[in-house]
Design an enzyme around this catalytic site. Sequence first.
Site, mmCIF file in Angstrom:
data_model
loop_
_atom_site.group_PDB
_atom_site.id
_atom_site.type_symbol
_atom_site.label_atom_id
_atom_site.label_comp_id
_atom_site.label_asym_id
_atom_site.label_seq_id
_atom_site.Cartn_x
_atom_site.Cartn_y
_atom_site.Cartn_z
ATOM 1 N N LYS A 199 60.284 -49.131 -90.257
ATOM 2 C CA LYS A 199 61.600 -48.907 -90.667
ATOM 3 C C LYS A 199 62.338 -47.748 -90.176
ATOM 4 O O LYS A 199 62.764 -46.624 -90.910
ATOM 5 C CB LYS A 199 61.248 -48.661 -92.322
ATOM 6 C CG LYS A 199 61.024 -49.771 -93.153
ATOM 7 C CD LYS A 199 60.656 -49.231 -94.276
ATOM 8 C CE LYS A 199 60.186 -50.699 -95.264
ATOM 9 N NZ LYS A 199 58.855 -50.800 -94.995
ATOM 10 N N ARG A 259 53.631 -62.560 -104.144
ATOM 11 C CA ARG A 259 52.328 -62.655 -104.920
ATOM 12 C C ARG A 259 51.802 -63.933 -105.118
ATOM 13 O O ARG A 259 52.585 -65.016 -105.388
ATOM 14 C CB ARG A 259 52.524 -61.810 -106.156
ATOM 15 C CG ARG A 259 52.766 -60.410 -105.908
ATOM 16 C CD ARG A 259 51.337 -59.808 -105.416
ATOM 17 N NE ARG A 259 51.760 -58.295 -105.166
ATOM 18 C CZ ARG A 259 52.248 -57.650 -104.064
ATOM 19 N NH1 ARG A 259 52.327 -58.536 -103.196
ATOM 20 N NH2 ARG A 259 52.274 -56.190 -104.320
ATOM 21 N N ASP A 285 56.355 -52.368 -88.654
ATOM 22 C CA ASP A 285 56.918 -52.024 -89.892
ATOM 23 C C ASP A 285 57.132 -50.447 -90.013
ATOM 24 O O ASP A 285 56.814 -49.786 -90.854
ATOM 25 C CB ASP A 285 56.512 -52.627 -91.030
ATOM 26 C CG ASP A 285 57.168 -52.501 -92.318
ATOM 27 O OD1 ASP A 285 58.388 -52.242 -92.293
ATOM 28 O OD2 ASP A 285 56.606 -52.309 -93.319
ATOM 29 N N THR A 323 62.286 -53.579 -101.778
ATOM 30 C CA THR A 323 61.937 -54.611 -103.053
ATOM 31 C C THR A 323 61.330 -53.444 -104.253
ATOM 32 O O THR A 323 61.260 -54.208 -105.259
ATOM 33 C CB THR A 323 60.949 -55.570 -102.610
ATOM 34 O OG1 THR A 323 59.882 -55.067 -102.130
ATOM 35 C CG2 THR A 323 61.557 -56.569 -101.746
ATOM 36 N N ARG A 364 48.016 -57.415 -100.701
ATOM 37 C CA ARG A 364 46.808 -57.436 -101.566
ATOM 38 C C ARG A 364 46.206 -58.816 -101.903
ATOM 39 O O ARG A 364 44.926 -58.784 -102.002
ATOM 40 C CB ARG A 364 47.087 -56.553 -103.015
ATOM 41 C CG ARG A 364 47.251 -55.217 -102.656
ATOM 42 C CD ARG A 364 47.636 -54.427 -103.764
ATOM 43 N NE ARG A 364 48.115 -53.135 -103.542
ATOM 44 C CZ ARG A 364 49.509 -52.660 -103.635
ATOM 45 N NH1 ARG A 364 50.313 -53.741 -103.755
ATOM 46 N NH2 ARG A 364 49.909 -51.561 -103.341
ATOM 47 N N ILE A 379 69.361 -41.240 -85.573
ATOM 48 C CA ILE A 379 70.583 -41.373 -84.560
ATOM 49 C C ILE A 379 70.331 -42.608 -83.596
ATOM 50 O O ILE A 379 69.271 -43.028 -83.308
ATOM 51 C CB ILE A 379 70.839 -40.264 -83.856
ATOM 52 C CG1 ILE A 379 69.742 -39.752 -82.949
ATOM 53 C CG2 ILE A 379 71.096 -38.870 -84.808
ATOM 54 C CD1 ILE A 379 69.749 -38.581 -81.841
#
Length: 242
Positions: free
Chosen positions: A73, A190, A71, A130, A220, A77
Site C-alpha cells: 500500500k 469469508r 501488498d 474494508t 484465515r 511522493i
Amino acid sequence: MNPFAPSAPLGGCLSPVIVALDFPTDADTLEFVARLEPSQCRLKVGKELFTASGRKLVDQLVARGFDVFLDLKYHDIPNTVASACRVAADLGVWMVDMHASGGRRMMEAAREAVANCSVRPLLIGVTVLTSMTDEELAELGLPAAAVQVERLARLAQSSGLDGVVCSAQEAAALKNLLGASFKLVTPGIRLADSAADDQRRVMTPAAAMAAGSDYLVIGRPITKAADPLATLTAINAGLAAR
C-alpha cells in the site's frame, strides 16, 4: 462471467483466489505454502511479513511458481512510489498496490516506472480500507465509503492503474461504472461459516464473484484450515460451478 478467466497470469494460475499470508515469520510462511499449489491460488505478502522477511521470501515464493501480490500500500511522493514499483517489478511480483489517495501524479509516476519492464506487474489502487466504517471516514472529513470508493476508483483508472481494491459491496457499481477490463480486488472474503474478524464489509466467494470482483483475497478461512489445500480446492470448485 467465468471466474477463472485469465488475466495477466505469470505462473499459470487461473483461480481468482489470493491467499493472504498473514504469518509472522518466513519459516511459518514457507511451511504453510508447501501445502499449496501454484495452479490453485496466488499469494499475498503484506506489511508484517515483508518487514520481517524482506525480498528473500518474495524471491522464494516466486521461485516456487506462485504469482505474488505485494501488498505494501505505497503512499508517498511520486518519485519514491515510482522507484518502489520499479523494484517490485524487478522482484517478479504479479501485483503491487498503492493508496489512490496519494493522487494522480503519484499513480501516473508508478505506471510510467513499470511501463517498460519485461514483466509488468498489475498496479492496483487502494480505495477505502474494508475495516473502515462510514463513521470513521466522517471523522477524517471524508464522505461515506461508497462515495469515496467511486471517487478514488475513477481517479485510479484515469491515472492508468489496472484496477482497485474494493469491498464486494462496491464491486457491482464499480464494474458497471469502469468496465470489465478494470480489475477489482476484494478483501474481506469469508466462507459461509467464518467470522468477520476485523473486516467490516465482508462477503462469501461466490457472492463476491457474482457482484463483479475479479480477485478474492482470503486469509484465515484458508490459513487456519486443518487442510488448506482441500479448503482452497473446494472454494475453486464452487466458483467454477457457478
